[in-house]
Design a protein around this motif. Sequence first.
Motif, PDB file in Angstrom:
ATOM      1  N   LYS A  42      -2.614 -32.458  17.716  1.00 58.42           N
ATOM      2  CA  LYS A  42      -2.803 -32.080  16.321  1.00 58.42           C
ATOM      3  C   LYS A  42      -2.390 -30.625  16.118  1.00 58.42           C
ATOM      4  N   THR A  85      -9.090 -22.947  15.785  1.00 60.48           N
ATOM      5  CA  THR A  85      -9.803 -22.925  14.507  1.00 60.48           C
ATOM      6  C   THR A  85     -10.442 -21.574  14.267  1.00 60.48           C
ATOM      7  N   GLU A  90      -2.039 -29.432  12.776  1.00 59.30           N
ATOM      8  CA  GLU A  90      -2.289 -29.121  11.375  1.00 59.30           C
ATOM      9  C   GLU A  90      -2.997 -27.787  11.199  1.00 59.30           C
ATOM     10  N   THR A  91      -3.907 -27.459  12.128  1.00 58.43           N
ATOM     11  CA  THR A  91      -4.665 -26.219  12.003  1.00 58.43           C
ATOM     12  C   THR A  91      -3.743 -25.013  12.060  1.00 58.43           C
ATOM     13  N   SER A 105      -1.554 -24.851   8.878  1.00 56.33           N
ATOM     14  CA  SER A 105      -2.285 -24.550   7.647  1.00 56.33           C
ATOM     15  C   SER A 105      -2.316 -23.055   7.360  1.00 56.33           C
ATOM     16  N   THR A 139      -7.545 -18.966  13.546  1.00 58.86           N
ATOM     17  CA  THR A 139      -6.934 -19.069  12.216  1.00 58.86           C
ATOM     18  C   THR A 139      -7.928 -18.722  11.115  1.00 58.86           C
ATOM     19  N   ASP A 140      -9.195 -19.071  11.309  1.00 59.30           N
ATOM     20  CA  ASP A 140     -10.216 -18.689  10.320  1.00 59.30           C
ATOM     21  C   ASP A 140     -10.356 -17.166  10.259  1.00 59.30           C
TER      22      ASP A 140
END
Length: 261
Positions: A41, A159, A43-44, A47, A162-163
């Motif tokens: 995956k 996560t 997507e993170t 994004s 990116t956050d």
Amino acid sequence: MERVMHPSPVEPTLLRLQSHHRSELLWKEKTPYDLSIRPIKIETAWSLFTSYPSHHRVEEYLSSAGLYDVVRVGRMQYDRHLLTAMVERWRPKSHCFHLPFGEAMITLQGVQVLFGLRIDGHLIYLADIFGKGRSWRDMLEALTGYVGPISGRSFVSITNLTDFIKDELEMEPIGDDNPVAKVEKIARLSMLVILGGILLPNSSDINIRLHFLAFLDLTGSAGSYSWGSTILAYLYRSLYCASYEGARVRYGYLPLIQLIK
């Protein structure tokens, strides 16, 4: 008389590893559905760049490192069925796909033309930075300002990373008046996401290797590395592992497989 094409190898003695190849189950019609390729995956990672497009000052650093064209091309939708079929046609010994019309392979030239990645220059060799007694946590904080949790000694959650970047850009968006140090930290964070979350992801789906920090010198050396050959070699290893019975491709820059001609 109707001509029937036999799907399995014509001369089995030439393929000594065929009994362990994933295509062997296909010829015997014993391939279970859950053996289809499941891409990791990403997507993170994507994004970040779709929700927060890079400022031109950050783009300059990414371009000088030879990584920005990947962002410009954008995210590609994975085709699981196509990837599965291609892996079943991959031969580890010859490093090419054996297709009905002949052999095909992913070339360095293709990596350079499609995604603008450098294929000459210094090699990426992670063994050079192992065992040097450096704290990856301290290095991550010094280069990027990230002070959040890390996984083990050398991984960070994609996560969380990116956050953190999104929070930084929300509090202080990059503009023409930001200090150079601030822009450089966002550029290094973006490069870390590109390398560890898009181009060279590992099989965990959720973590990024902090070893890439050693190659993110924005003074010029980041652009001297042969990212293209590294990414291709990494994908070749992924295909090698996935071509054996029971394995799956879970890492590597898979769009290179879908765009092969």
